[in-house]
Design a protein around this motif. Structure first.
Motif, PDB file in Angstrom:
ATOM      1  N   VAL A 133       0.869  -1.177   0.000  1.00 16.66           N
ATOM      2  CA  VAL A 133       0.000   0.000   0.000  1.00 16.66           C
ATOM      3  C   VAL A 133       0.905   1.226   0.000  1.00 16.66           C
ATOM      4  N   ILE A 134       0.655   2.151  -0.884  1.00 16.90           N
ATOM      5  CA  ILE A 134       1.473   3.368  -0.914  1.00 16.90           C
ATOM      6  C   ILE A 134       0.607   4.560  -0.546  1.00 16.90           C
ATOM      7  N   ILE A 135       1.130   5.384   0.351  1.00 14.33           N
ATOM      8  CA  ILE A 135       0.391   6.571   0.787  1.00 14.33           C
ATOM      9  C   ILE A 135       1.167   7.814   0.365  1.00 14.33           C
ATOM     10  N   TYR A 136       0.584   8.588  -0.506  1.00 10.77           N
ATOM     11  CA  TYR A 136       1.196   9.862  -0.910  1.00 10.77           C
ATOM     12  C   TYR A 136       0.556  10.974  -0.090  1.00 10.77           C
ATOM     13  N   ALA A 137       1.398  11.787   0.519  1.00 12.57           N
ATOM     14  CA  ALA A 137       0.858  12.885   1.319  1.00 12.57           C
ATOM     15  C   ALA A 137       1.182  14.196   0.631  1.00 12.57           C
ATOM     16  N   MET A 138       0.245  15.132   0.677  1.00 10.15           N
ATOM     17  CA  MET A 138       0.551  16.450   0.121  1.00 10.15           C
ATOM     18  C   MET A 138       0.027  17.563   1.015  1.00 10.15           C
ATOM     19  N   GLU A 139       0.760  18.655   0.987  1.00 10.66           N
ATOM     20  CA  GLU A 139       0.458  19.821   1.825  1.00 10.66           C
ATOM     21  C   GLU A 139      -1.034  20.145   1.866  1.00 10.66           C
ATOM     22  N   SER A 140      -1.543  20.474   0.699  1.00 11.52           N
ATOM     23  CA  SER A 140      -2.977  20.698   0.619  1.00 11.52           C
ATOM     24  C   SER A 140      -3.438  19.834  -0.546  1.00 11.52           C
ATOM     25  N   LYS A 141      -4.540  20.192  -1.128  1.00 14.86           N
ATOM     26  CA  LYS A 141      -5.027  19.391  -2.247  1.00 14.86           C
ATOM     27  C   LYS A 141      -4.055  19.500  -3.419  1.00 14.86           C
ATOM     28  N   TRP A 142      -4.136  18.548  -4.351  1.00 11.83           N
ATOM     29  CA  TRP A 142      -3.273  18.606  -5.541  1.00 11.83           C
ATOM     30  C   TRP A 142      -3.447  19.936  -6.260  1.00 11.83           C
ATOM     31  N   LEU A 143      -2.392  20.365  -6.917  1.00  7.87           N
ATOM     32  CA  LEU A 143      -2.440  21.652  -7.631  1.00  7.87           C
ATOM     33  C   LEU A 143      -3.385  21.585  -8.820  1.00  7.87           C
ATOM     34  N   ALA A 144      -3.320  20.487  -9.528  1.00  8.83           N
ATOM     35  CA  ALA A 144      -4.180  20.339 -10.698  1.00  8.83           C
ATOM     36  C   ALA A 144      -4.422  18.857 -10.904  1.00  8.83           C
ATOM     37  N   ARG A 145      -5.496  18.535 -11.549  1.00 12.40           N
ATOM     38  CA  ARG A 145      -5.753  17.126 -11.840  1.00 12.40           C
ATOM     39  C   ARG A 145      -6.355  17.027 -13.230  1.00 12.40           C
ATOM     40  N   ASP A 146      -5.613  16.448 -14.117  1.00 16.22           N
ATOM     41  CA  ASP A 146      -6.117  16.257 -15.472  1.00 16.22           C
ATOM     42  C   ASP A 146      -6.694  14.873 -15.579  1.00 16.22           C
ATOM     43  N   ILE A 147      -7.865  14.791 -16.124  1.00 14.98           N
ATOM     44  CA  ILE A 147      -8.437  13.474 -16.328  1.00 14.98           C
ATOM     45  C   ILE A 147      -8.535  13.213 -17.819  1.00 14.98           C
ATOM     46  N   ILE A 148      -7.940  12.132 -18.252  1.00 17.10           N
ATOM     47  CA  ILE A 148      -8.036  11.767 -19.662  1.00 17.10           C
ATOM     48  C   ILE A 148      -8.982  10.584 -19.722  1.00 17.10           C
ATOM     49  N   GLY A 149     -10.082  10.741 -20.403  1.00 19.39           N
ATOM     50  CA  GLY A 149     -11.073   9.683 -20.415  1.00 19.39           C
ATOM     51  C   GLY A 149     -12.138   9.940 -19.382  1.00 19.39           C
ATOM     52  N   LEU A 150     -12.557   8.888 -18.719  1.00 22.86           N
ATOM     53  CA  LEU A 150     -13.728   8.994 -17.838  1.00 22.86           C
ATOM     54  C   LEU A 150     -13.418   9.620 -16.484  1.00 22.86           C
ATOM     55  N   GLU A 151     -14.309  10.502 -16.058  1.00 25.57           N
ATOM     56  CA  GLU A 151     -14.285  10.952 -14.667  1.00 25.57           C
ATOM     57  C   GLU A 151     -15.145   9.950 -13.921  1.00 25.57           C
ATOM     58  N   LYS A 152     -14.570   9.204 -12.995  1.00 27.59           N
ATOM     59  CA  LYS A 152     -15.351   8.122 -12.408  1.00 27.59           C
ATOM     60  C   LYS A 152     -16.294   8.565 -11.310  1.00 27.59           C
ATOM     61  N   LYS A 153     -15.826   9.386 -10.396  1.00 21.88           N
ATOM     62  CA  LYS A 153     -16.710   9.800  -9.311  1.00 21.88           C
ATOM     63  C   LYS A 153     -16.461  11.235  -8.912  1.00 21.88           C
ATOM     64  N   GLU A 154     -17.542  11.909  -8.601  1.00 21.98           N
ATOM     65  CA  GLU A 154     -17.475  13.249  -8.036  1.00 21.98           C
ATOM     66  C   GLU A 154     -17.101  13.102  -6.566  1.00 21.98           C
ATOM     67  N   ILE A 155     -16.292  14.028  -6.025  1.00 18.41           N
ATOM     68  CA  ILE A 155     -15.975  13.866  -4.615  1.00 18.41           C
ATOM     69  C   ILE A 155     -16.320  15.083  -3.765  1.00 18.41           C
ATOM     70  N   GLY A 156     -17.137  15.979  -4.283  1.00 17.26           N
ATOM     71  CA  GLY A 156     -17.483  17.177  -3.515  1.00 17.26           C
ATOM     72  C   GLY A 156     -18.396  16.887  -2.337  1.00 17.26           C
ATOM     73  N   THR A 157     -18.677  17.904  -1.542  1.00 18.35           N
ATOM     74  CA  THR A 157     -19.526  17.694  -0.377  1.00 18.35           C
ATOM     75  C   THR A 157     -20.950  18.166  -0.617  1.00 18.35           C
ATOM     76  N   ILE A 158     -21.224  18.651  -1.827  1.00 17.59           N
ATOM     77  CA  ILE A 158     -22.599  19.023  -2.142  1.00 17.59           C
ATOM     78  C   ILE A 158     -23.136  18.010  -3.135  1.00 17.59           C
ATOM     79  N   ILE A 159     -24.091  17.234  -2.681  1.00 20.25           N
ATOM     80  CA  ILE A 159     -24.548  16.101  -3.500  1.00 20.25           C
ATOM     81  C   ILE A 159     -25.918  16.424  -4.084  1.00 20.25           C
TER      82      ILE A 159
END
Lengths: 344, 86
Positions: B60-86
């Motif tokens: 199991v690998i755990i990557y830690a980062m200061e705050s959220k990732w700077l950017a996230r490019d998705i190529i292809g399908l966006e699988k799941k929304e992760i916001g707190t407003i559903i």
């Protein structure tokens, strides 16, 4: 990290694999049959990250999920079709302290002690109201009359001896404050004549009502994490209506959380006429309006400021919890309660 | 801290890992989760992971980062929304 979740979609919340699943249909206007034949959209919500749940949509819950959320100390705030606060599923108190309860009550029973807290709450609230006005005075001007009037009232209020008198001044100050809104709001469609509630009769009143109930529910979530009893309050009469201690706390934070949000959302044209549903007698935010407001409200709660005595960044939401701790210290006689006053 | 966790475990244990991580983080792809955790939550999660995996077979690998990732490019399908407003 726990965060509040806001549910606007229609669907069902379920307990599955010891976490929370939200299942929802794609569209609201599908027939029942179509809904059942289609596999539902599912979203696993990590239970460890839920602080509280705000329910706006048409959502089914069963006792399994309520028990589960209760065990995890997650309150659920219910809002009805019009966005009115209905109530809260307030799980079993897990931070109970008989000692604090006794102290909390004794500060209520003694008129002098109660008055001291009530006065501090009103004065903090007034301070925050003035901060708002001064901010817009710097930007747009034309508010100095309102500011000096409220400052005078504030001084007069210092001589009041009873909570009724205090409430009288509070009413006068708010009346003046609301009059100033027409100078702050840069929009022809949104005019503010007078505050009406139950039901609100124009968009501004609808926004205030909705915003206030959000602050109210948020304050209750924060009180739940502390040993305070939410039903014993100082400014508001306890035993009437709901958990009144959160009304007390909300009073302090409304100018910062709701009023400022309303000003900026209207002036930036983020909230528009089509976000409201209105008739002759009433005006409510529709689902889209509520969603937009809630998104901004959530952002607001996440805003952080550098706390002068804690020397670290705290979010607006944490400020509410700090207010509870200050109240605890006060009733335990450790430190006098100084209500939250915007310092920036 | 914001964490990204990826795991590669024996097929006998994938389901257990999936169910465990779902309690703490948001599912983004098969065997990939991400989300914000407090220090104590991370410690608890690590303990629970250790109870499930076999250290000579799984990883199991755990990557830690200061705050959220700077950017996230998705190529292809966006699988799941992760916001707190559903």
């Amino acid at each position: 990290m726990e965060k509040p979740f806001y549910i606007f979609s229609n669907g069902r919340i379920r307990r599955k694999d010891n976490t929370v699943f939200f299942e929802y249909g794609d569209s609201n206007d599908e027939s029942q049959e179509e809904k059942e034949s289609k596999p539902a959209n599912r979203r696993a919500v990590p239970v460890e990250t839920i602080d509280s749940i705000y329910l706006f949509g048409e959502v089914d819950l069963n006792n399994k999920v309520i028990n589960f959320l209760g065990q995890n100390h997650i309150p659920i705030h219910f809002f009805n079709y019009y966005g009115y606060y209905t109530g809260t599923f307030y799980p079993r108190e897990y931070a109970v302290s008989g000692h604090i309860l006794v102290k909390q009550v004794s500060h209520y029973v003694d008129p002098g002690l109660r008055f001291a807290i009530a006065q501090e709450i009103i004065q903090s609230s007034n301070h925050n109201i003035l901060k708002n006005l001064k901010y817009y005075e710097r930007r747009y001007g034309d508010l100095s009359g309102f500011i000096s009037h409220i400052e005078n009232k504030n001084r007069e209020m210092g001589s009041s001896r009873s909570i009724e008198e205090l409430m009288g001044f509070e009413g006068q100050i708010h009346k003046r404050y609301f009059e100033a809104w027409n100078k702050i709001l840069k929009s022809e469609t949104f005019l503010f004549d007078k505050r009406t509630r139950m039901p609100p009769d124009n968009p501004i009143n609808a926004l205030i009502s909705f915003g206030n109930s959000m602050v109210y529910a948020t304050a209750l979530s924060e009180i739940y994490k502390t040993q305070l009893n939410p039903a014993i309050s100082y400014l508001h009469q306890p035993s009437t209506k709901r958990f009144s201690l959160s009304l007390d706390l909300a009073e302090i934070f409304k100018p910062l959380l709701v009023d400022r949000l309303i000003f900026s959302m209207i002036n930036h044209n983020q909230i528009r006429e089509n976000h409201f549903e209105s008739n002759l007698e009433f005006c409510y935010l529709n689902e889209k309006g509520r969603r937009t407001f809630t998104e901004q409200f959530d952002e607001k709660l996440k805003t952080t400021v550098k706390h002068p005595s804690l020397k670290r960044n705290v979010s607006y939401r944490q400020l509410i919890k700090l207010e509870c701790y200050k109240l605890v210290k006060h009733i335990l006689g450790e430190e006098e309660f100084k209500g939250f006053r915007m310092w920036w | 801290m914001y964490y990204i966790m990826v795991y590669d475990v024996n097929v006998k244990r994938v389901n257990k890992m999936l169910k465990l991580l779902r309690k703490y983080l948001n599912w983004v792809q098969n065997s990939v989760f991400e989300g914000e955790l407090s220090d104590s939550q991370l410690e608890r999660l690590k303990h629970e992971i250790k109870d499930i995996i076999k250290s000579n077979e799984d990883s199991v690998i755990i990557y830690a980062m200061e705050s959220k990732w700077l950017a996230r490019d998705i190529i292809g399908l966006e699988k799941k929304e992760i916001g707190t407003i559903i």
